[in-house]
Design an enzyme around this catalytic site. Sequence first.
Site, mmCIF file in Angstrom:
data_model
loop_
_atom_site.group_PDB
_atom_site.id
_atom_site.type_symbol
_atom_site.label_atom_id
_atom_site.label_comp_id
_atom_site.label_asym_id
_atom_site.label_seq_id
_atom_site.Cartn_x
_atom_site.Cartn_y
_atom_site.Cartn_z
ATOM 1 N N TYR A 158 -31.228 8.209 27.875
ATOM 2 C CA TYR A 158 -30.286 7.117 27.582
ATOM 3 C C TYR A 158 -30.432 6.669 26.123
ATOM 4 C CZ TYR A 158 -27.821 2.691 27.641
ATOM 5 O OH TYR A 158 -26.954 1.662 27.336
ATOM 6 N N LYS A 162 -27.617 6.731 23.029
ATOM 7 C CA LYS A 162 -27.208 5.571 22.225
ATOM 8 C C LYS A 162 -27.591 5.751 20.747
ATOM 9 C CE LYS A 162 -24.943 3.450 25.382
ATOM 10 N NZ LYS A 162 -23.492 3.212 25.269
HETATM 11 P P1 NDP Z 1 -21.019 -1.530 33.888
HETATM 12 O O1 NDP Z 1 -21.762 -0.574 34.777
HETATM 13 O O2 NDP Z 1 -20.700 -2.876 34.420
HETATM 14 O O3 NDP Z 1 -19.683 -0.850 33.344
HETATM 15 C C1 NDP Z 1 -19.660 0.502 32.950
HETATM 16 C C2 NDP Z 1 -18.217 0.976 32.925
HETATM 17 O O4 NDP Z 1 -18.198 2.356 32.520
HETATM 18 C C3 NDP Z 1 -17.553 0.893 34.290
HETATM 19 O O5 NDP Z 1 -16.264 0.371 34.129
HETATM 20 C C4 NDP Z 1 -17.500 2.342 34.744
HETATM 21 O O6 NDP Z 1 -16.328 2.517 35.532
HETATM 22 C C5 NDP Z 1 -17.360 3.063 33.409
HETATM 23 N N1 NDP Z 1 -17.737 4.468 33.487
HETATM 24 C C6 NDP Z 1 -18.933 5.006 33.815
HETATM 25 N N2 NDP Z 1 -18.852 6.353 33.796
HETATM 26 C C7 NDP Z 1 -17.569 6.654 33.438
HETATM 27 C C8 NDP Z 1 -16.867 7.864 33.240
HETATM 28 N N3 NDP Z 1 -17.452 9.062 33.422
HETATM 29 N N4 NDP Z 1 -15.572 7.809 32.882
HETATM 30 C C9 NDP Z 1 -14.953 6.614 32.696
HETATM 31 N N5 NDP Z 1 -15.564 5.438 32.865
HETATM 32 C C10 NDP Z 1 -16.865 5.468 33.230
HETATM 33 O O7 NDP Z 1 -21.938 -1.646 32.573
HETATM 34 P P2 NDP Z 1 -21.705 -2.400 31.171
HETATM 35 O O8 NDP Z 1 -20.427 -3.117 31.138
HETATM 36 O O9 NDP Z 1 -22.949 -3.128 30.887
HETATM 37 O O10 NDP Z 1 -21.669 -1.136 30.187
HETATM 38 C C11 NDP Z 1 -20.662 -0.920 29.227
HETATM 39 C C12 NDP Z 1 -21.272 -0.248 28.012
HETATM 40 O O11 NDP Z 1 -22.212 -1.126 27.403
HETATM 41 C C13 NDP Z 1 -22.026 1.058 28.299
HETATM 42 O O12 NDP Z 1 -21.710 1.990 27.293
HETATM 43 C C14 NDP Z 1 -23.483 0.637 28.220
HETATM 44 O O13 NDP Z 1 -24.312 1.711 27.858
HETATM 45 C C15 NDP Z 1 -23.411 -0.415 27.133
HETATM 46 N N6 NDP Z 1 -24.530 -1.339 27.095
HETATM 47 C C16 NDP Z 1 -24.845 -2.108 28.189
HETATM 48 C C17 NDP Z 1 -25.926 -2.955 28.140
HETATM 49 C C18 NDP Z 1 -26.344 -3.793 29.296
HETATM 50 O O14 NDP Z 1 -27.476 -4.318 29.279
HETATM 51 N N7 NDP Z 1 -25.534 -3.994 30.297
HETATM 52 C C19 NDP Z 1 -26.741 -3.075 26.921
HETATM 53 C C20 NDP Z 1 -26.315 -2.218 25.850
HETATM 54 C C21 NDP Z 1 -25.242 -1.401 25.947
HETATM 55 P P3 NDP Z 1 -16.133 3.542 36.736
HETATM 56 O O15 NDP Z 1 -17.435 3.606 37.480
HETATM 57 O O16 NDP Z 1 -15.015 2.928 37.529
HETATM 58 O O17 NDP Z 1 -15.738 4.821 36.073
HETATM 59 C C1 8X3 Z 2 -28.953 -1.108 27.637
HETATM 60 C C2 8X3 Z 2 -30.134 -1.683 27.034
HETATM 61 O O1 8X3 Z 2 -32.529 -1.227 26.692
HETATM 62 O O2 8X3 Z 2 -31.875 -2.323 28.752
HETATM 63 O O3 8X3 Z 2 -28.260 -0.361 26.692
HETATM 64 O O4 8X3 Z 2 -31.543 0.028 28.460
HETATM 65 S S1 8X3 Z 2 -31.579 -1.253 27.787
#
Ligand code: NDP
Ligand code: 8X3
Length: 258
Positions: A158, A162
Amino acid sequence: YSRLKGKTAFITGASSGIGQATAFEFARHGANVILTARRKDRLQELETQICDEFPSSIVHSAQLDVQDRAAVFRVVEELPAELKDVDILLNNAGLVIGLDPLSTVSPEAVHTMLQTNVVGLINVTQAILPIFLARNRGHVINLGSIAGREAYANGSVYCGTKHFVNAATQSLRIELMSTGVRVTEVQPGMVETEFSVVRFSGDKDRADKVYEGMEPLSAGDIADTILYAASRPDNVVIAEMLVMPTAQGTATVAHRGG
Ligand code: NDP
Ligand code: 8X3
């Protein structure tokens, strides 16, 4: 943010968390939104809610797995006429699977994380960029992470995906600096969404423990950051933004217990 009025935003991963919250915020500020993700039912529900709440915003949803390159190009090709001139691409779809040492992480988990977070982002960017380049303007906003600046034990794949987002954002910004296209990376720390539930295969109790005793960011906090970056004047690019909860120090260190 009046600069978003009438703009069109293409959002990946709009069915949950940060993508969903940002779709609402974009619509609230007068933008049209294209909602994409794999879960069609969620998208339809969201489309109805946004249409009800912000009737002046044009909303379109399309089921899309960003790993499927042909499908990505098809969805972009088949956008309704009034939404073809995309102004903002939010590369948000992403996920983490498990918390495993490099020595034992499963090939399936490796494949899914790389295909979604790396290849998926490339697929969508390549499908949308011609629209931006034809008009010499547009804005790519990538969801990186604090995990793209630090690596932590049991997170190699992961964190690697990133770190890729960070590298790709920098490369793309340089490649496009002679155009009017802007490239931004938002790097959240801990945000309570479905992220940890997905990470731990639906184990909600284990996911809740990640945020125990501290106040994480909400999806709305990051939507607010994205909105800020998206609404700067054309001569301003917010290149990178690292945003953490007040109680978070590093990717793995948080103050718990108030
Ligand atoms: P969620 O799990 O709530 O949302 C993730 C979204 O990505 C869902 O809408 C899911 O929809 C979609 N998704 C996953 N796989 C696919 C795919 N193959 N094709 C299309 N859509 C996909 O997590 P977050 O909102 O937290 O995550 C959003 C972004 O933020 C990610 O890139 C994550 O890495 C990043 N992020 C999150 C952090 C956190 O702590 N939450 C911290 C740092 C970064 P569906 O399953 O319907 O396809
Ligand atoms: C998500 C942040 O460090 O919790 O991107 O995996 S971490």
